[in-house]
Design a protein around this motif. Structure first.
Motif, short mmCIF file in Angstrom:
data_model
loop_
_atom_site.label_atom_id
_atom_site.label_comp_id
_atom_site.label_asym_id
_atom_site.label_seq_id
_atom_site.Cartn_x
_atom_site.Cartn_y
_atom_site.Cartn_z
N MET A 1 -5.18 -5.08 -7.47
CA MET A 1 -6.14 -6.14 -7.23
C MET A 1 -6.47 -6.15 -5.74
SD MET A 1 -7.71 -8.32 -8.92
CE MET A 1 -8.19 -9.94 -9.26
N CYS A 2 -7.73 -6.07 -5.42
CA CYS A 2 -8.17 -6.02 -4.03
C CYS A 2 -8.28 -7.43 -3.46
CB CYS A 2 -9.52 -5.32 -3.95
SG CYS A 2 -10.16 -5.13 -2.28
N LYS A 3 -7.70 -7.63 -2.29
CA LYS A 3 -7.80 -8.93 -1.64
C LYS A 3 -8.99 -9.01 -0.69
CE LYS A 3 -4.72 -7.87 2.19
NZ LYS A 3 -3.50 -8.22 2.88
N HIS A 4 -9.70 -7.89 -0.50
CA HIS A 4 -10.84 -7.86 0.42
C HIS A 4 -12.17 -8.06 -0.30
CE1 HIS A 4 -7.64 -5.21 2.16
NE2 HIS A 4 -7.81 -6.08 3.14
N ILE A 5 -12.30 -7.47 -1.49
CA ILE A 5 -13.54 -7.56 -2.27
C ILE A 5 -13.17 -8.07 -3.66
CG2 ILE A 5 -15.51 -6.29 -3.18
CD1 ILE A 5 -15.07 -4.25 -0.93
N LEU A 6 -13.74 -9.19 -4.06
CA LEU A 6 -13.35 -9.83 -5.31
C LEU A 6 -13.98 -9.20 -6.55
CD1 LEU A 6 -13.55 -13.52 -4.10
CD2 LEU A 6 -11.54 -12.06 -4.25
N ASN A 7 -15.13 -8.56 -6.41
CA ASN A 7 -15.83 -8.01 -7.58
C ASN A 7 -15.87 -6.48 -7.55
OD1 ASN A 7 -17.57 -7.97 -5.38
ND2 ASN A 7 -19.37 -8.50 -6.56
N VAL A 8 -14.75 -5.86 -7.30
CA VAL A 8 -14.67 -4.40 -7.25
C VAL A 8 -14.95 -3.83 -8.63
CG1 VAL A 8 -13.12 -2.46 -6.83
CG2 VAL A 8 -13.02 -4.44 -5.36
N GLN A 9 -15.84 -2.84 -8.70
CA GLN A 9 -16.21 -2.24 -9.97
C GLN A 9 -15.58 -0.86 -10.18
OE1 GLN A 9 -18.25 -3.88 -12.28
NE2 GLN A 9 -17.82 -5.55 -10.88
N VAL A 10 -15.18 -0.19 -9.09
CA VAL A 10 -14.56 1.13 -9.18
C VAL A 10 -13.39 1.23 -8.22
CG1 VAL A 10 -16.64 2.40 -9.91
CG2 VAL A 10 -16.17 2.11 -7.48
N ALA A 11 -12.46 2.11 -8.53
CA ALA A 11 -11.40 2.47 -7.60
C ALA A 11 -11.82 3.79 -6.95
CB ALA A 11 -10.07 2.63 -8.32
N ILE A 12 -11.40 4.00 -5.73
CA ILE A 12 -11.78 5.19 -4.98
C ILE A 12 -10.53 6.00 -4.68
CG2 ILE A 12 -12.88 6.02 -2.86
CD1 ILE A 12 -14.23 3.19 -2.72
N ARG A 13 -10.60 7.30 -4.91
CA ARG A 13 -9.46 8.15 -4.55
C ARG A 13 -9.66 8.64 -3.12
NH1 ARG A 13 -7.97 13.44 -7.80
NH2 ARG A 13 -9.54 14.30 -6.44
N ALA A 14 -8.69 8.33 -2.27
CA ALA A 14 -8.77 8.73 -0.87
C ALA A 14 -8.63 10.24 -0.76
CB ALA A 14 -7.68 8.04 -0.07
N PRO A 15 -9.54 10.91 -0.04
CA PRO A 15 -9.46 12.37 0.05
C PRO A 15 -8.27 12.85 0.91
CG PRO A 15 -11.30 11.53 1.34
CD PRO A 15 -10.72 10.38 0.60
N CYS A 16 -7.74 11.99 1.75
CA CYS A 16 -6.65 12.39 2.64
C CYS A 16 -5.29 12.41 1.93
CB CYS A 16 -6.60 11.47 3.86
SG CYS A 16 -6.74 9.73 3.47
N CYS A 17 -4.98 11.39 1.17
CA CYS A 17 -3.66 11.29 0.52
C CYS A 17 -3.75 11.35 -1.01
CB CYS A 17 -2.96 10.01 0.96
SG CYS A 17 -3.90 8.50 0.64
N ARG A 18 -4.97 11.39 -1.53
CA ARG A 18 -5.23 11.51 -2.97
C ARG A 18 -4.63 10.35 -3.77
NH1 ARG A 18 -7.47 16.49 -3.98
NH2 ARG A 18 -6.89 16.44 -6.17
N LYS A 19 -4.56 9.16 -3.16
CA LYS A 19 -4.10 7.95 -3.84
C LYS A 19 -5.32 7.08 -4.12
CE LYS A 19 0.43 7.87 -1.68
NZ LYS A 19 1.31 7.14 -0.76
N TRP A 20 -5.17 6.20 -5.12
CA TRP A 20 -6.27 5.33 -5.55
C TRP A 20 -6.22 3.99 -4.82
CZ3 TRP A 20 -10.13 7.17 -8.41
CH2 TRP A 20 -9.91 8.35 -9.13
N PHE A 21 -7.40 3.54 -4.35
CA PHE A 21 -7.53 2.27 -3.65
C PHE A 21 -8.81 1.58 -4.12
CE2 PHE A 21 -5.16 5.05 -0.84
CZ PHE A 21 -4.05 4.28 -0.54
N ASP A 22 -8.82 0.25 -4.03
CA ASP A 22 -10.01 -0.50 -4.40
C ASP A 22 -11.07 -0.49 -3.30
OD1 ASP A 22 -9.24 -1.16 -6.96
OD2 ASP A 22 -8.26 -3.00 -6.35
N CYS A 23 -10.64 -0.39 -2.05
CA CYS A 23 -11.60 -0.34 -0.93
C CYS A 23 -10.95 0.38 0.25
CB CYS A 23 -12.06 -1.74 -0.54
SG CYS A 23 -10.84 -2.74 0.32
N ALA A 24 -11.75 0.67 1.26
CA ALA A 24 -11.24 1.37 2.44
C ALA A 24 -10.24 0.51 3.22
CB ALA A 24 -12.40 1.78 3.34
#
Length: 122
Positions: free
Chosen positions: A1-24
């Motif tokens: 659950m993202c505490k920065h953006i309340l209406n996140v529609q997608v998760a993003i895979r970080a290209p550096c560590c290949r982990k999933w995050f809701d926002c940068a």
């Protein structure tokens, strides 16, 4: 659950560590390295739970939707807003919220005089 953006529609895979995050910002909060920039992003739709890739160098308006379920994932972000409110009237008009009428005005009563507290606590 993202505490920065309340209406996140997608998760993003970080290209550096290949982990999933809701926002940068979630990546910045939980890792010790900067987010690496890339043209090809990997997303996971939160509606249909399917993963897809998008090339950000030739991104157009039709790319704002999930290719599997047509979920519109590029939307205006809703961020949490701090709210502080006081119930009651304006203190400049009616100061009953500030003044405690239960305690009589005692000229010897002071925050520096601890003898007044001893008889109330005992």
């Amino acid at each position: 659950m993202c505490k920065h953006i309340l209406n996140v529609q997608v998760a993003i895979r970080a290209p550096c560590c290949r982990k999933w995050f809701d926002c940068a910002e979630c990546h910045t909060d939980t890792t010790d390295h900067p987010l690496r920039k890339t043209d090809e992003m990997v997303f996971a739709c939160k509606k249909c739970k399917k993963v897809f890739r998008k090339n950000m160098s030739d991104f157009d308006e039709s790319d704002e939707y999930c290719p599997h379920c047509d979920n519109h994932y590029i939307i205006d972000a809703k961020t949490p807003q701090m709210a502080l409110g006081v119930e009651g009237e304006d203190a400049r008009v009616n100061n009953k919220l500030i003044k405690d009428d239960r305690i009589a005005n005692d000229p010897t009563r002071s925050i520096f005089n601890s003898s007044n507290l001893d008889h109330r606590l005992g």
